[in-house]
Motif scaffolding. Structure first.
Motif, PDB file in Angstrom:
ATOM      1  N   LYS A   1       1.068  -0.821   0.256  1.00 40.84           N
ATOM      2  CA  LYS A   1      -0.168  -0.274   0.125  1.00 40.84           C
ATOM      3  C   LYS A   1       0.590   1.138  -0.299  1.00 40.84           C
ATOM      4  CE  LYS A   1      -4.348  -1.776   2.663  1.00 40.84           C
ATOM      5  NZ  LYS A   1      -4.516  -1.717   3.407  1.00 40.84           N
ATOM      6  N   LEU A   2       1.802   1.196   0.421  1.00 39.80           N
ATOM      7  CA  LEU A   2       3.355   2.507   0.697  1.00 39.80           C
ATOM      8  C   LEU A   2       3.094   2.858  -0.391  1.00 39.80           C
ATOM      9  CD1 LEU A   2       5.049   4.088   2.553  1.00 39.80           C
ATOM     10  CD2 LEU A   2       6.677   2.399   2.844  1.00 39.80           C
ATOM     11  N   LEU A   3       3.637   2.077  -1.576  1.00 43.60           N
ATOM     12  CA  LEU A   3       3.575   2.161  -2.568  1.00 43.60           C
ATOM     13  C   LEU A   3       3.106   3.212  -3.670  1.00 43.60           C
ATOM     14  CD1 LEU A   3       4.880  -1.283  -4.421  1.00 43.60           C
ATOM     15  CD2 LEU A   3       6.063   0.681  -4.268  1.00 43.60           C
ATOM     16  N   ASP A   4       1.463   3.011  -3.017  1.00 47.50           N
ATOM     17  CA  ASP A   4       0.578   4.222  -3.670  1.00 47.50           C
ATOM     18  C   ASP A   4       0.562   5.288  -3.348  1.00 47.50           C
ATOM     19  OD1 ASP A   4       0.069   2.074  -5.368  1.00 47.50           O
ATOM     20  OD2 ASP A   4      -1.781   1.047  -3.284  1.00 47.50           O
ATOM     21  N   LEU A   5       1.755   5.718  -2.384  1.00 42.93           N
ATOM     22  CA  LEU A   5       1.630   6.743  -1.848  1.00 42.93           C
ATOM     23  C   LEU A   5       2.514   7.696  -2.408  1.00 42.93           C
ATOM     24  CD1 LEU A   5       1.941   5.933   1.940  1.00 42.93           C
ATOM     25  CD2 LEU A   5      -0.179   6.975   0.756  1.00 42.93           C
ATOM     26  N   PHE A   6       3.452   7.102  -3.047  1.00 40.34           N
ATOM     27  CA  PHE A   6       4.712   7.992  -4.002  1.00 40.34           C
ATOM     28  C   PHE A   6       4.285   7.779  -5.734  1.00 40.34           C
ATOM     29  CE2 PHE A   6       5.611   6.290  -0.182  1.00 40.34           C
ATOM     30  CZ  PHE A   6       7.135   7.001   0.386  1.00 40.34           C
ATOM     31  N   PRO A   7       3.584   8.828  -6.488  1.00 41.57           N
ATOM     32  CA  PRO A   7       3.252   8.608  -7.763  1.00 41.57           C
ATOM     33  C   PRO A   7       4.590   8.020  -8.441  1.00 41.57           C
ATOM     34  CG  PRO A   7       2.580  10.836  -6.863  1.00 41.57           C
ATOM     35  CD  PRO A   7       3.562   9.771  -6.070  1.00 41.57           C
ATOM     36  N   GLY A   8       3.997   6.645  -9.022  1.00 47.68           N
ATOM     37  CA  GLY A   8       5.502   6.208 -10.129  1.00 47.68           C
ATOM     38  C   GLY A   8       6.255   5.263  -9.282  1.00 47.68           C
ATOM     39  N   ALA A   9       5.718   5.009  -8.303  1.00 44.63           N
ATOM     40  CA  ALA A   9       7.281   4.047  -7.292  1.00 44.63           C
ATOM     41  C   ALA A   9       6.709   2.701  -8.203  1.00 44.63           C
ATOM     42  CB  ALA A   9       6.529   4.228  -6.523  1.00 44.63           C
ATOM     43  N   ARG A  10       5.331   2.537  -8.231  1.00 43.73           N
ATOM     44  CA  ARG A  10       4.327   1.206  -8.489  1.00 43.73           C
ATOM     45  C   ARG A  10       5.101   0.556  -9.830  1.00 43.73           C
ATOM     46  NH1 ARG A  10       1.439  -2.454  -6.801  1.00 43.73           N
ATOM     47  NH2 ARG A  10       0.872  -1.249  -4.721  1.00 43.73           N
ATOM     48  N   LYS A  11       5.276   1.567 -10.665  1.00 43.08           N
ATOM     49  CA  LYS A  11       5.376   1.162 -11.544  1.00 43.08           C
ATOM     50  C   LYS A  11       7.450   1.206 -12.210  1.00 43.08           C
ATOM     51  CE  LYS A  11       5.474   3.269 -16.472  1.00 43.08           C
ATOM     52  NZ  LYS A  11       7.384   3.463 -16.778  1.00 43.08           N
ATOM     53  N   TYR A  12       7.409   1.604 -11.080  1.00 41.29           N
ATOM     54  CA  TYR A  12       9.148   1.291 -11.370  1.00 41.29           C
ATOM     55  C   TYR A  12       9.709   0.202 -11.022  1.00 41.29           C
ATOM     56  CZ  TYR A  12      14.224   2.717 -11.135  1.00 41.29           C
ATOM     57  OH  TYR A  12      15.263   2.551 -11.044  1.00 41.29           O
ATOM     58  N   ILE A  13       8.790  -0.103  -9.572  1.00 44.67           N
ATOM     59  CA  ILE A  13       9.019  -2.092  -8.556  1.00 44.67           C
ATOM     60  C   ILE A  13       8.859  -2.581  -9.752  1.00 44.67           C
ATOM     61  CG2 ILE A  13       8.609  -2.651  -7.791  1.00 44.67           C
ATOM     62  CD1 ILE A  13      10.633  -0.749  -5.921  1.00 44.67           C
ATOM     63  N   ASP A  14       7.626  -2.328 -10.834  1.00 44.26           N
ATOM     64  CA  ASP A  14       6.632  -3.409 -11.923  1.00 44.26           C
ATOM     65  C   ASP A  14       8.168  -3.692 -12.781  1.00 44.26           C
ATOM     66  OD1 ASP A  14       5.019  -3.716 -11.112  1.00 44.26           O
ATOM     67  OD2 ASP A  14       4.077  -2.331 -12.254  1.00 44.26           O
ATOM     68  N   GLU A  15       9.072  -2.769 -13.247  1.00 46.60           N
ATOM     69  CA  GLU A  15      10.021  -2.992 -14.428  1.00 46.60           C
ATOM     70  C   GLU A  15      11.614  -3.309 -13.488  1.00 46.60           C
ATOM     71  OE1 GLU A  15      10.482   0.944 -15.394  1.00 46.60           O
ATOM     72  OE2 GLU A  15       8.903   1.552 -16.599  1.00 46.60           O
ATOM     73  N   HIS A  16      11.195  -2.991 -12.882  1.00 44.67           N
ATOM     74  CA  HIS A  16      12.743  -3.462 -11.711  1.00 44.67           C
ATOM     75  C   HIS A  16      12.399  -4.811 -11.467  1.00 44.67           C
ATOM     76  CE1 HIS A  16      15.640  -0.462 -13.262  1.00 44.67           C
ATOM     77  NE2 HIS A  16      13.989   0.161 -13.009  1.00 44.67           N
ATOM     78  N   ALA A  17      11.475  -5.524 -10.627  1.00 39.55           N
ATOM     79  CA  ALA A  17      11.292  -6.509  -9.947  1.00 39.55           C
ATOM     80  C   ALA A  17      10.037  -6.535  -9.971  1.00 39.55           C
ATOM     81  CB  ALA A  17      11.568  -5.796  -8.648  1.00 39.55           C
ATOM     82  N   GLN A  18       9.325  -6.848 -10.582  1.00 33.97           N
ATOM     83  CA  GLN A  18       8.130  -7.516 -10.911  1.00 33.97           C
ATOM     84  C   GLN A  18       7.429  -8.683 -10.364  1.00 33.97           C
ATOM     85  OE1 GLN A  18       6.568  -7.228 -15.193  1.00 33.97           O
ATOM     86  NE2 GLN A  18       4.662  -8.843 -14.224  1.00 33.97           N
ATOM     87  N   GLY A  19       8.584  -9.608  -9.448  1.00 31.22           N
ATOM     88  CA  GLY A  19       8.057 -10.626  -9.139  1.00 31.22           C
ATOM     89  C   GLY A  19       7.528 -10.138  -7.315  1.00 31.22           C
TER      90      GLY A  19
END
Length: 285
Positions: free
Chosen positions: A168-186
């Motif tokens: 849920k913390l990822l949603d508080l930072f714009p773009g964070a989830r997309k970045y993690i998806d690109e680098h560690a989608q697991g």
């Protein structure tokens, strides 16, 4: 005493990834030949005719994750194999970070290699955390349903995890989830409501002809809430460690690495015809 270091183990490598690691997932590395297991000359016995393939969890690897369970099963007469999957370039030791679907394809190739070497028509799979959920992706989408008899999940992320609020913390930072998806989608593939999990669980949790056992702990701080690991289906056994031994304090990492009660219950699942009760005394067996 309940372990605390796994929280750091999960957070520190993830922080390194956010700093800017590459995105590609390489092919599976050659398996480490470890004393007692990953012996491709092993031939299954009549008592245990199916090889056991071990799939580590997120940030785990084919050796460290199984230093307890693999020798335990080898000592009981099983041919045991473990693979590394979900590797990212520049990230040694910590695996299970690449896209889960790609990891399931790595598992598919590894299972075929084990079957070819041992002559076994089917294998059993024991997965820890992501490893158990990822194995279900293999069963459903990558041809595993006809090659696997039993799947045992230790603290699995079958229906996703909140990571105790970290996702849920990822949603508080714009773009964070997309970045993690690109680098560690697991990581994000295991978040509650991910596209992969929605596809995996659509139409039911299980497949016919496969025996499922899920072993959880109420002290799980990573696969949260722990009940999301349970499966529904006609051939499922869901087990909570504390219902077998009330004083068992194992959390997410310990259940897969050191908990002898979980090991005993795993052996029961692999050979139900000779199962014996799992309880606090199993820790000494």
């Amino acid at each position: 005493m309940k372990l605390r270091w796994p929280r750091l183990r999960a957070v520190v490598p993830a922080a390194a990834l956010v700093a800017g690691l590459a995105t590609a997932t390489p092919a599976a590395a050659a398996p480490t030949v470890t004393s007692g297991w990953n012996d491709f000359s092993c031939k299954p016995s009549a008592a245990h005719p199916r090889p056991v393939v071990l799939a580590h969890g997120t940030l785990g690897n084919s050796v460290d994750n199984w230093l307890g369970l693999a020798p335990y099963l080898v000592a009981r007469g099983y041919c045991v194999f473990s693979l590394d999957y979900g590797q990212l370039p520049g990230v040694p030791v910590f695996h299970g970070l690449g896209p889960v679907d790609a990891s399931a394809q790595q598992l598919a190739g590894y299972v075929d290699r084990v079957r070819s070497a041992t002559g076994a028509a089917k294998v059993d799979i024991v997965g820890h955390s992501q490893g158990a959920m990822m194995a279900r992706v293999y069963l459903k989408f990558h041809g595993g349903a006809d090659k696997v008899d039993t799947l045992v999940g230790l603290a699995p992320t079958n229906h996703g995890t909140t990571l105790s609020g970290l996702t849920k913390l990822l949603d508080l930072f714009p773009g964070a989830r997309k970045y993690i998806d690109e680098h560690a989608q697991g990581l994000t593939d295991q978040a509650v409501g991910s596209a992969l999990l929605n596809r995996l669980n659509a139409g039911g949790d299980t497949l016919p002809g496969i025996h499922y056992t899920v072993i959880t702990t109420k002290y799980d701080e990573v696969a949260t809430p722990y009940t999301t690991g349970y499966l529904k289906g006609p051939d499922v056994r869901n087990v909570r460690l504390q219902d077998l031994c009330a004083v068992d304090l194992s959390e997410h990492v310990a259940i897969g690495m050191v908990d002898r009660i979980a090991f005993h219950e795993t052996a029961n699942a692999l050979d139900p015809a000779h199962a014996t009760p799992s309880n606090c005394l199993s820790a000494a067996s």
